[in-house]
Design a protein around this motif. Structure first.
Motif, PDB file in Angstrom:
ATOM      1  N   GLU A  33       0.801  -1.224   0.000  1.00  0.00           N
ATOM      2  CA  GLU A  33       0.000   0.000   0.000  1.00  0.00           C
ATOM      3  C   GLU A  33       0.833   1.273   0.000  1.00  0.00           C
ATOM      4  O   GLU A  33       0.583   2.191  -0.782  1.00  0.00           O
ATOM      5  CB  GLU A  33      -0.934   0.004   1.207  1.00  0.00           C
ATOM      6  CG  GLU A  33      -1.872   1.193   1.225  1.00  0.00           C
ATOM      7  CD  GLU A  33      -2.808   1.125   2.415  1.00  0.00           C
ATOM      8  OE1 GLU A  33      -3.899   1.697   2.321  1.00  0.00           O
ATOM      9  OE2 GLU A  33      -2.442   0.522   3.442  1.00  0.00           O
ATOM     10  N   ASN A  34       1.837   1.352   0.860  1.00  0.00           N
ATOM     11  CA  ASN A  34       2.642   2.572   0.937  1.00  0.00           C
ATOM     12  C   ASN A  34       3.313   2.887  -0.397  1.00  0.00           C
ATOM     13  O   ASN A  34       3.323   4.026  -0.860  1.00  0.00           O
ATOM     14  CB  ASN A  34       3.696   2.450   2.039  1.00  0.00           C
ATOM     15  CG  ASN A  34       3.086   2.556   3.421  1.00  0.00           C
ATOM     16  OD1 ASN A  34       2.016   3.134   3.584  1.00  0.00           O
ATOM     17  ND2 ASN A  34       3.745   1.992   4.407  1.00  0.00           N
ATOM     18  N   SER A  35       3.876   1.826  -1.024  1.00  0.00           N
ATOM     19  CA  SER A  35       4.536   2.022  -2.320  1.00  0.00           C
ATOM     20  C   SER A  35       3.529   2.426  -3.395  1.00  0.00           C
ATOM     21  O   SER A  35       3.808   3.292  -4.230  1.00  0.00           O
ATOM     22  CB  SER A  35       5.254   0.734  -2.746  1.00  0.00           C
ATOM     23  OG  SER A  35       6.239   0.366  -1.807  1.00  0.00           O
TER      24      SER A  35
ATOM     25  N   LEU B 233      -6.922   2.118  11.142  1.00  0.00           N
ATOM     26  CA  LEU B 233      -7.271   0.690  10.986  1.00  0.00           C
ATOM     27  C   LEU B 233      -7.871   0.437   9.605  1.00  0.00           C
ATOM     28  O   LEU B 233      -7.591  -0.590   8.982  1.00  0.00           O
ATOM     29  CB  LEU B 233      -8.245   0.261  12.087  1.00  0.00           C
ATOM     30  CG  LEU B 233      -7.662   0.174  13.505  1.00  0.00           C
ATOM     31  CD1 LEU B 233      -8.759  -0.097  14.521  1.00  0.00           C
ATOM     32  CD2 LEU B 233      -6.600  -0.931  13.582  1.00  0.00           C
ATOM     33  N   SER B 234      -8.681   1.374   9.120  1.00  0.00           N
ATOM     34  CA  SER B 234      -9.256   1.241   7.776  1.00  0.00           C
ATOM     35  C   SER B 234      -8.154   1.229   6.732  1.00  0.00           C
ATOM     36  O   SER B 234      -8.203   0.485   5.751  1.00  0.00           O
ATOM     37  CB  SER B 234     -10.233   2.386   7.498  1.00  0.00           C
ATOM     38  OG  SER B 234     -11.311   2.369   8.408  1.00  0.00           O
ATOM     39  N   ALA B 235      -7.128   2.057   6.948  1.00  0.00           N
ATOM     40  CA  ALA B 235      -6.000   2.113   6.015  1.00  0.00           C
ATOM     41  C   ALA B 235      -5.233   0.809   5.985  1.00  0.00           C
ATOM     42  O   ALA B 235      -4.599   0.472   4.982  1.00  0.00           O
ATOM     43  CB  ALA B 235      -5.062   3.269   6.401  1.00  0.00           C
ATOM     44  N   LYS B 236      -5.273   0.075   7.084  1.00  0.00           N
ATOM     45  CA  LYS B 236      -4.557  -1.198   7.150  1.00  0.00           C
ATOM     46  C   LYS B 236      -5.378  -2.355   6.578  1.00  0.00           C
ATOM     47  O   LYS B 236      -4.929  -3.505   6.575  1.00  0.00           O
ATOM     48  CB  LYS B 236      -4.181  -1.512   8.597  1.00  0.00           C
ATOM     49  CG  LYS B 236      -3.126  -0.560   9.168  1.00  0.00           C
ATOM     50  CD  LYS B 236      -2.787  -0.905  10.608  1.00  0.00           C
ATOM     51  CE  LYS B 236      -1.716   0.030  11.148  1.00  0.00           C
ATOM     52  NZ  LYS B 236      -1.383  -0.275  12.560  1.00  0.00           N
TER      53      LYS B 236
ATOM     54  N   ILE C 124     -14.090   6.664   2.073  1.00  0.00           N
ATOM     55  CA  ILE C 124     -13.081   6.425   3.108  1.00  0.00           C
ATOM     56  C   ILE C 124     -11.676   6.359   2.526  1.00  0.00           C
ATOM     57  O   ILE C 124     -10.698   6.723   3.192  1.00  0.00           O
ATOM     58  CB  ILE C 124     -13.404   5.127   3.893  1.00  0.00           C
ATOM     59  CG1 ILE C 124     -12.537   5.031   5.167  1.00  0.00           C
ATOM     60  CG2 ILE C 124     -13.216   3.901   3.023  1.00  0.00           C
ATOM     61  CD1 ILE C 124     -12.752   6.147   6.141  1.00  0.00           C
ATOM     62  N   ILE C 125     -11.531   5.929   1.267  1.00  0.00           N
ATOM     63  CA  ILE C 125     -10.206   5.850   0.649  1.00  0.00           C
ATOM     64  C   ILE C 125      -9.611   7.247   0.501  1.00  0.00           C
ATOM     65  O   ILE C 125      -8.440   7.485   0.806  1.00  0.00           O
ATOM     66  CB  ILE C 125     -10.279   5.149  -0.723  1.00  0.00           C
ATOM     67  CG1 ILE C 125     -10.837   3.722  -0.568  1.00  0.00           C
ATOM     68  CG2 ILE C 125      -8.890   5.103  -1.361  1.00  0.00           C
ATOM     69  CD1 ILE C 125     -10.043   2.846   0.378  1.00  0.00           C
ATOM     70  N   GLU C 126     -10.415   8.203   0.021  1.00  0.00           N
ATOM     71  CA  GLU C 126      -9.933   9.584  -0.098  1.00  0.00           C
ATOM     72  C   GLU C 126      -9.573  10.150   1.274  1.00  0.00           C
ATOM     73  O   GLU C 126      -8.577  10.860   1.432  1.00  0.00           O
ATOM     74  CB  GLU C 126     -11.008  10.458  -0.746  1.00  0.00           C
ATOM     75  CG  GLU C 126     -11.246  10.154  -2.223  1.00  0.00           C
ATOM     76  CD  GLU C 126     -12.319  11.059  -2.814  1.00  0.00           C
ATOM     77  OE1 GLU C 126     -12.776  11.986  -2.104  1.00  0.00           O
ATOM     78  OE2 GLU C 126     -12.713  10.837  -3.970  1.00  0.00           O
ATOM     79  N   ALA C 127     -10.396   9.809   2.270  1.00  0.00           N
ATOM     80  CA  ALA C 127     -10.127  10.298   3.629  1.00  0.00           C
ATOM     81  C   ALA C 127      -8.820   9.728   4.155  1.00  0.00           C
ATOM     82  O   ALA C 127      -8.022  10.437   4.783  1.00  0.00           O
ATOM     83  CB  ALA C 127     -11.280   9.918   4.553  1.00  0.00           C
ATOM     84  N   ILE C 128      -8.572   8.439   3.896  1.00  0.00           N
ATOM     85  CA  ILE C 128      -7.338   7.794   4.336  1.00  0.00           C
ATOM     86  C   ILE C 128      -6.124   8.508   3.745  1.00  0.00           C
ATOM     87  O   ILE C 128      -5.137   8.765   4.417  1.00  0.00           O
ATOM     88  CB  ILE C 128      -7.337   6.309   3.934  1.00  0.00           C
ATOM     89  CG1 ILE C 128      -8.297   5.527   4.827  1.00  0.00           C
ATOM     90  CG2 ILE C 128      -5.921   5.702   4.026  1.00  0.00           C
ATOM     91  CD1 ILE C 128      -8.551   4.107   4.367  1.00  0.00           C
ATOM     92  N   ASN C 129      -6.225   8.860   2.457  1.00  0.00           N
ATOM     93  CA  ASN C 129      -5.100   9.522   1.790  1.00  0.00           C
ATOM     94  C   ASN C 129      -4.759  10.868   2.429  1.00  0.00           C
ATOM     95  O   ASN C 129      -3.614  11.327   2.347  1.00  0.00           O
ATOM     96  CB  ASN C 129      -5.414   9.732   0.309  1.00  0.00           C
ATOM     97  CG  ASN C 129      -5.396   8.433  -0.466  1.00  0.00           C
ATOM     98  OD1 ASN C 129      -4.783   7.464  -0.039  1.00  0.00           O
ATOM     99  ND2 ASN C 129      -6.091   8.385  -1.578  1.00  0.00           N
ATOM    100  N   LYS C 130      -5.763  11.496   3.081  1.00  0.00           N
ATOM    101  CA  LYS C 130      -5.506  12.775   3.717  1.00  0.00           C
ATOM    102  C   LYS C 130      -5.065  12.640   5.164  1.00  0.00           C
ATOM    103  O   LYS C 130      -4.421  13.537   5.710  1.00  0.00           O
ATOM    104  CB  LYS C 130      -6.771  13.643   3.684  1.00  0.00           C
ATOM    105  CG  LYS C 130      -7.078  14.224   2.321  1.00  0.00           C
ATOM    106  CD  LYS C 130      -8.134  15.306   2.428  1.00  0.00           C
ATOM    107  CE  LYS C 130      -8.347  15.992   1.080  1.00  0.00           C
ATOM    108  NZ  LYS C 130      -9.297  17.126   1.194  1.00  0.00           N
ATOM    109  N   VAL C 131      -5.396  11.500   5.787  1.00  0.00           N
ATOM    110  CA  VAL C 131      -5.200  11.394   7.237  1.00  0.00           C
ATOM    111  C   VAL C 131      -4.081  10.475   7.650  1.00  0.00           C
ATOM    112  O   VAL C 131      -3.447  10.681   8.687  1.00  0.00           O
ATOM    113  CB  VAL C 131      -6.528  10.927   7.909  1.00  0.00           C
ATOM    114  CG1 VAL C 131      -6.348  10.749   9.415  1.00  0.00           C
ATOM    115  CG2 VAL C 131      -7.622  11.930   7.635  1.00  0.00           C
ATOM    116  N   VAL C 132      -3.761   9.434   6.852  1.00  0.00           N
ATOM    117  CA  VAL C 132      -2.874   8.377   7.327  1.00  0.00           C
ATOM    118  C   VAL C 132      -1.494   8.839   7.736  1.00  0.00           C
ATOM    119  O   VAL C 132      -0.827   8.185   8.524  1.00  0.00           O
ATOM    120  CB  VAL C 132      -2.694   7.273   6.250  1.00  0.00           C
ATOM    121  CG1 VAL C 132      -3.928   6.447   6.108  1.00  0.00           C
ATOM    122  CG2 VAL C 132      -2.273   7.893   4.929  1.00  0.00           C
ATOM    123  N   ASP C 133      -1.010   9.972   7.259  1.00  0.00           N
ATOM    124  CA  ASP C 133       0.333  10.432   7.633  1.00  0.00           C
ATOM    125  C   ASP C 133       0.384  11.034   9.026  1.00  0.00           C
ATOM    126  O   ASP C 133       1.446  11.308   9.540  1.00  0.00           O
ATOM    127  CB  ASP C 133       0.840  11.479   6.633  1.00  0.00           C
ATOM    128  CG  ASP C 133       1.210  10.832   5.309  1.00  0.00           C
ATOM    129  OD1 ASP C 133       1.491   9.631   5.317  1.00  0.00           O
ATOM    130  OD2 ASP C 133       1.197  11.530   4.302  1.00  0.00           O
TER     131      ASP C 133
END
Length: 337
Positions: free
Chosen positions: A73-75, A290-293, A327-336
């Motif tokens: 995912e990170n890559s 957790l959603s990002a994982k 939620i995918i767009e939200a993850i991209n903004k929050v996961v960092d």
């Protein structure tokens, strides 16, 4: 003679028959293809080759395709490479779960050459259009943004926008001749120097430093840098936003409350333009992480000892606060964070 670069497919597959078949299809249709048989080799190839599309089997060496996506995912998010999953049959639940994770498309068995090539070409066409649109949008943003922005390459300032010139009091700017310390007080700011170097060397993808003084002025700015290229020609984009509270403190002469005290008090401030992200609660950040994982709603509920409806409510709040539609767009903004 102009050489046209062939699209590169990274195939993650340990079944020799499938590998041979897909290899023949893509080579015949003027694609390049690299085949790996495990996740770690895939990560290396993503870094080395920067493929245009990743195609992966739904089962590989004991891993499911979803688990492989999570490992990569990170890559994938960093490089923006589309991820396509090979499935033995159409399964609506698996497809819905895959789309929620961020998987871009699916290939179903039995294979039909025309369908596979058409699907991959459609993905590539969308990427090309998206990249062209993003470049156009970025250039407009860079030029007309009221926020001061500079592009740094190899520690030198490559270009700046009008807002930066106004902030730094620049009348004439010559590319690649100036450093940040020419415009900002950096001599004793080791935090700033270390953060910039870590970002330029690829150790951090983003960095932020607050309360930097503009030279020959009483103005302080907050710096936010994003790495856009690493390696020999390391580059980054830096934006500078005036530290309104700090500037107010300085202008009012409140010496009893130092800038360093202020910075410590505001250490949880968001480091992006989307300051509303900082309004997320600890529970909302936990659920988004957790959603990002790859955890599904019920799995998150069981893990945290709350109801599925509560998880859904928290995720809905995250999307509302981040201004996203899923939620995918939200993850991209929050996961960092």
């Amino acid at each position: 003679m102009i050489t046209i670069k062939k699209p590169l497919i990274l195939l993650i597959e340990c079944d020799k028959i499938i590998s041979k078949y897909l290899n023949q299809i893509f080579i015949t249709q003027n694609f390049e293809i690299v085949i790996v048989t495990d996740v770690y080799a895939a990560i290396r190839k993503i870094i080395e080759c920067s493929p245009d599309v990743i195609i992966c089997n739904t089962v590989l060496n004991g891993y499911t395709g979803f688990q492989i996506y999570n490992l990569l995912e990170n890559s994938i998010l960093t490089t923006g490479i589309p991820f396509v999953l090979i499935m033995k049959e159409f399964n609506e639940v698996d497809i819905e779960m895959g789309l929620e994770l961020g998987i871009d498309n699916f290939i179903f068995q039995p294979f039909y050459e025309n369908r596979i090539i058409k699907k991959v070409n459609t993905i590539l066409s969308k990427i090309d259009k998206h990249k062209a649109l993003e470049v156009e949008r970025f250039e407009k943003l860079f030029t007309h943004s009221p926020v001061a922005i500079a592009e740094i390459c190899n520690n030198r300032i490559k270009r700046v926008n009008r807002a930066f010139r106004d902030l730094a009091g620049i009348k004439e700017f010559n590319a690649n001749q100036y450093h940040l310390e020419d415009y900002f007080e950096m001599e004793n700011n080791m935090l700033l120097k270390n953060s910039l170097q870590r970002c330029l060397k690829g150790l951090d993808s983003v960095c932020s430093v607050k309360g930097i003084q503009v030279k020959n002025s009483d103005v302080y700015v907050d710096l936010y840098m994003v790495q856009i290229n690493k390696g020999v020609n390391s580059c980054a984009l830096i934006q500078f936003v005036e530290s309104e509270e700090i500037n107010r403190i300085v202008s009012n002469g409140k010496n009893d409350w130092s800038i360093s005290t202020y910075l410590q008090a505001r250490k949880r401030m968001a480091i992006t333009e989307n300051e509303h992200i900082d309004l997320l609660t600890d529970r909302e950040i936990q659920i988004t992480t957790l959603s990002a994982k790859g955890y599904q709603i019920k799995e998150i509920a069981d893990k945290l000892g709350i109801s599925s409806r509560t998880v859904e409510k928290h995720r809905s709040n995250v999307m509302r606060k981040t201004g996203t539609s899923n939620i995918i767009e939200a993850i991209n903004k929050v996961v960092d964070f």
